[in-house]
Design a protein around this motif. Structure first.
Motif, PDB file in Angstrom:
ATOM      1  N   ASP A  83       0.296  -1.157   0.172  1.00  0.00           N
ATOM      2  CA  ASP A  83      -0.112   0.246  -0.236  1.00  0.00           C
ATOM      3  C   ASP A  83       1.086   0.707  -0.204  1.00  0.00           C
ATOM      4  O   ASP A  83       0.581   2.122  -0.757  1.00  0.00           O
ATOM      5  N   SER A  84       2.069   1.512   0.986  1.00  0.00           N
ATOM      6  CA  SER A  84       2.549   2.242   1.057  1.00  0.00           C
ATOM      7  C   SER A  84       3.430   2.937  -0.202  1.00  0.00           C
ATOM      8  O   SER A  84       3.752   4.024  -0.891  1.00  0.00           O
ATOM      9  N   PHE A  85       3.853   1.844  -0.793  1.00  0.00           N
ATOM     10  CA  PHE A  85       4.114   1.723  -2.079  1.00  0.00           C
ATOM     11  C   PHE A  85       3.463   2.238  -3.470  1.00  0.00           C
ATOM     12  O   PHE A  85       3.812   3.367  -3.779  1.00  0.00           O
ATOM     13  N   ILE A  86       2.789   1.767  -3.750  1.00  0.00           N
ATOM     14  CA  ILE A  86       1.424   1.990  -4.022  1.00  0.00           C
ATOM     15  C   ILE A  86       1.215   4.173  -4.136  1.00  0.00           C
ATOM     16  O   ILE A  86       0.629   4.584  -4.640  1.00  0.00           O
ATOM     17  N   SER A  87       0.588   4.433  -2.920  1.00  0.00           N
ATOM     18  CA  SER A  87      -0.198   5.265  -2.138  1.00  0.00           C
ATOM     19  C   SER A  87       1.347   6.975  -2.775  1.00  0.00           C
ATOM     20  O   SER A  87       1.223   7.626  -3.521  1.00  0.00           O
ATOM     21  N   THR A  88       2.455   6.186  -2.424  1.00  0.00           N
ATOM     22  CA  THR A  88       3.419   6.781  -2.456  1.00  0.00           C
ATOM     23  C   THR A  88       3.421   7.877  -4.276  1.00  0.00           C
ATOM     24  O   THR A  88       3.868   8.959  -4.457  1.00  0.00           O
ATOM     25  N   HIS A  89       3.868   6.550  -5.078  1.00  0.00           N
ATOM     26  CA  HIS A  89       3.799   6.897  -6.660  1.00  0.00           C
ATOM     27  C   HIS A  89       2.477   7.539  -6.609  1.00  0.00           C
ATOM     28  O   HIS A  89       2.611   8.317  -8.198  1.00  0.00           O
ATOM     29  N   ILE A  90       1.673   7.035  -6.732  1.00  0.00           N
ATOM     30  CA  ILE A  90       0.216   7.737  -6.898  1.00  0.00           C
ATOM     31  C   ILE A  90       0.395   9.577  -6.709  1.00  0.00           C
ATOM     32  O   ILE A  90      -0.357   9.957  -7.469  1.00  0.00           O
ATOM     33  N   GLU A  91       0.205   9.530  -5.457  1.00  0.00           N
ATOM     34  CA  GLU A  91       0.809  11.194  -4.823  1.00  0.00           C
ATOM     35  C   GLU A  91       1.468  12.455  -5.265  1.00  0.00           C
ATOM     36  O   GLU A  91       0.902  12.502  -6.454  1.00  0.00           O
ATOM     37  N   ARG A  92       2.507  11.263  -5.803  1.00  0.00           N
ATOM     38  CA  ARG A  92       3.854  11.632  -6.919  1.00  0.00           C
ATOM     39  C   ARG A  92       2.909  11.416  -8.713  1.00  0.00           C
ATOM     40  O   ARG A  92       3.145  13.146  -9.113  1.00  0.00           O
ATOM     41  N   CYS A  93       2.383  11.240  -8.858  1.00  0.00           N
ATOM     42  CA  CYS A  93       1.560  11.255 -10.453  1.00  0.00           C
ATOM     43  C   CYS A  93       0.958  11.945 -10.304  1.00  0.00           C
ATOM     44  O   CYS A  93       0.377  13.406 -11.232  1.00  0.00           O
ATOM     45  N   LYS A  94       0.346  12.609  -9.400  1.00  0.00           N
ATOM     46  CA  LYS A  94      -0.976  13.602  -8.648  1.00  0.00           C
ATOM     47  C   LYS A  94      -0.470  15.212  -8.866  1.00  0.00           C
ATOM     48  O   LYS A  94      -0.787  15.931  -9.696  1.00  0.00           O
ATOM     49  N   ASP A  95       0.754  15.442  -8.219  1.00  0.00           N
ATOM     50  CA  ASP A  95       1.593  15.908  -7.909  1.00  0.00           C
ATOM     51  C   ASP A  95       2.615  16.607  -9.058  1.00  0.00           C
ATOM     52  O   ASP A  95       2.230  18.043  -9.870  1.00  0.00           O
ATOM     53  N   LEU A  96       2.401  15.624 -10.727  1.00  0.00           N
ATOM     54  CA  LEU A  96       2.609  16.366 -11.895  1.00  0.00           C
ATOM     55  C   LEU A  96       2.330  16.018 -12.466  1.00  0.00           C
ATOM     56  O   LEU A  96       2.076  16.689 -13.928  1.00  0.00           O
ATOM     57  N   GLY A  97       0.694  16.098 -12.441  1.00  0.00           N
ATOM     58  CA  GLY A  97      -0.139  16.477 -12.821  1.00  0.00           C
ATOM     59  C   GLY A  97      -0.775  15.276 -14.087  1.00  0.00           C
ATOM     60  O   GLY A  97      -1.312  15.465 -14.964  1.00  0.00           O
ATOM     61  N   TYR A  98      -0.670  13.929 -13.958  1.00  0.00           N
ATOM     62  CA  TYR A  98      -1.007  13.042 -14.788  1.00  0.00           C
ATOM     63  C   TYR A  98      -3.144  12.841 -14.454  1.00  0.00           C
ATOM     64  O   TYR A  98      -3.260  12.955 -13.737  1.00  0.00           O
ATOM     65  N   PRO A  99      -3.339  12.531 -15.889  1.00  0.00           N
ATOM     66  CA  PRO A  99      -4.731  13.019 -15.534  1.00  0.00           C
ATOM     67  C   PRO A  99      -5.156  10.906 -14.963  1.00  0.00           C
ATOM     68  O   PRO A  99      -4.304  10.582 -15.214  1.00  0.00           O
ATOM     69  N   ALA A 100      -5.832  11.446 -14.179  1.00  0.00           N
ATOM     70  CA  ALA A 100      -7.020  10.397 -13.435  1.00  0.00           C
ATOM     71  C   ALA A 100      -6.392   9.177 -14.295  1.00  0.00           C
ATOM     72  O   ALA A 100      -5.833   7.791 -13.657  1.00  0.00           O
ATOM     73  N   SER A 101      -7.114   9.145 -15.659  1.00  0.00           N
ATOM     74  CA  SER A 101      -7.480   8.066 -16.507  1.00  0.00           C
ATOM     75  C   SER A 101      -6.077   7.622 -16.796  1.00  0.00           C
ATOM     76  O   SER A 101      -5.895   6.648 -17.395  1.00  0.00           O
ATOM     77  N   SER A 102      -4.544   8.098 -16.824  1.00  0.00           N
ATOM     78  CA  SER A 102      -3.410   7.408 -17.035  1.00  0.00           C
ATOM     79  C   SER A 102      -2.887   7.055 -16.322  1.00  0.00           C
ATOM     80  O   SER A 102      -1.740   6.258 -16.397  1.00  0.00           O
ATOM     81  N   VAL A 103      -3.420   6.699 -14.722  1.00  0.00           N
ATOM     82  CA  VAL A 103      -2.531   6.051 -13.531  1.00  0.00           C
ATOM     83  C   VAL A 103      -3.646   4.959 -13.237  1.00  0.00           C
ATOM     84  O   VAL A 103      -4.720   4.926 -12.692  1.00  0.00           O
ATOM     85  N   HIS A 104      -2.987   3.733 -12.882  1.00  0.00           N
ATOM     86  CA  HIS A 104      -3.765   1.694 -12.621  1.00  0.00           C
ATOM     87  C   HIS A 104      -2.607   1.904 -11.480  1.00  0.00           C
ATOM     88  O   HIS A 104      -1.656   1.876 -11.757  1.00  0.00           O
ATOM     89  N   SER A 105      -2.938   1.469 -11.045  1.00  0.00           N
ATOM     90  CA  SER A 105      -2.605   0.618  -9.594  1.00  0.00           C
ATOM     91  C   SER A 105      -3.943  -0.790  -8.963  1.00  0.00           C
ATOM     92  O   SER A 105      -5.167  -0.695  -9.613  1.00  0.00           O
TER      93      SER A 105
END
Length: 301
Positions: free
Chosen positions: A181-203
């Motif tokens: 969980d910690s691995f996934i949440s850390t990377h997803i937060e990084r994606c949000k900070d970088l402005g990735y579209p939600a539809s481009s991030v999968h977990s």
């Protein structure tokens, strides 16, 4: 044995016929003999192989019987009952490039995904974190078949997969995360900070989500029955114990099968299925993991 704690299994049908087709990222349920235990395992074989399924099982330190049985009791020739394949972690066919981020046994869904993409001539890369090379399941296989696409990170050598490379992916890239969980949440937060579209991030989580501390609550059903949901039980399980059948599948908050309509009350969402807008509306609940701190009125439909 892929490592000291990861074991792979080849499954073939009893009648010798082809097995049902699946796509990269799919999983099956395994019904363990002489128990009520059901476990979900990613299919790691190529979707082009209809003759067998392959899964990999990590021996969990706190196993309640699932991984323990498969590691210590299952033998070649044993008969297991499995489900049809399902896929809650599919590849996006809109992606121009696919990047997989795996930690530990989180490598498993990506093996079939990479085989799927390779057969269709699509571009991808893998970033795979493990404690050390000897604890890195399928490292030899990856070096043989996907050497150009694979990047390893071994923490014992001071190599950390922190997600810095997320800022380097070109527009149109889709990223996929599987691990703790910690691995996934850390990377997803990084994606949000970088402005990735939600539809481009999968977990995909390979274990049930960590449920935040909660209290008991009352679920008032549209048929007039009220159900008390203890702090240590899910709404789904509580409904089943009361004889009220609600369909379900993953029991991990990721498929939406057990979604129910909420008529009144505030939901504490703990699923990964609903969008942020759906969660903010508080008019549905994924009953296997989500809860409430108030009385909920639920429509049984």
């Amino acid at each position: 044995m892929e490592t000291l704690t990861v074991k792979s299994f080849n499954l073939v049908s009893l009648d010798g016929k082809s097995l049902p087709a699946f796509s990269g990222g799919a999983h099956i349920k395994v019904f363990l003999p002489d128990s009520n235990l059901i476990r979900h395992y990613s299919l790691i074989s190529s979707p082009d192989d209809s003759g067998s399924y392959k899964i990999a099982v990590a021996l969990a330190a706190n196993s309640k019987g699932g991984s323990l049985y498969l590691h210590r009791e299952a033998r070649v020739g044993d008969v297991l009952e499995i489900s049809y394949p399902k896929n809650y972690f599919p590849l996006s066919y809109k992606a121009r490039h696919h990047v997989f981020y795996a930690a530990g046994i989180g490598i498993t869904p990506f093996l079939s995904m990479m085989a799927d993409l390779r057969s269709r001539g699509k571009s991808f890369e893998l970033h795979y974190a493990a404690k050390s090379e000897d604890k890195c399941a399928f490292s030899s296989f990856l070096l043989e078949y996907y050497a150009k696409e694979t990047h390893f990170y071994f923490s014992k050598l001071g190599q950390r997969l922190k997600g810095e490379g997320l800022s380097d992916h070109r527009i149109g890239t889709h990223v996929y995360f599987c691990g703790p969980d910690s691995f996934i949440s850390t990377h997803i937060e990084r994606c949000k900070d970088l402005g990735y579209p939600a539809s481009s991030v999968h977990s995909e989580h390979f274990s049930p989500p960590i449920i935040r501390a909660s209290s008991s609550f009352i679920a008032e059903l549209s048929n007039g029955i009220s159900i008390s949901v203890p702090a240590d039980r899910s709404l789904l399980d509580s409904l089943h114990e009361a004889g009220i059948e609600v369909p379900y599948s993953c029991k991990m908050g990721r498929c939406g099968t057990c979604e129910m309509r909420v008529l009144e009350g505030e939901v504490v969402h703990q699923d990964t299925f609903l969008t942020e807008d759906e969660k903010n509306a508080h008019n549905v609940i994924v009953s296997c993991v989500s809860r409430s701190n108030t009385r909920l009125r639920i429509d049984l439909g």
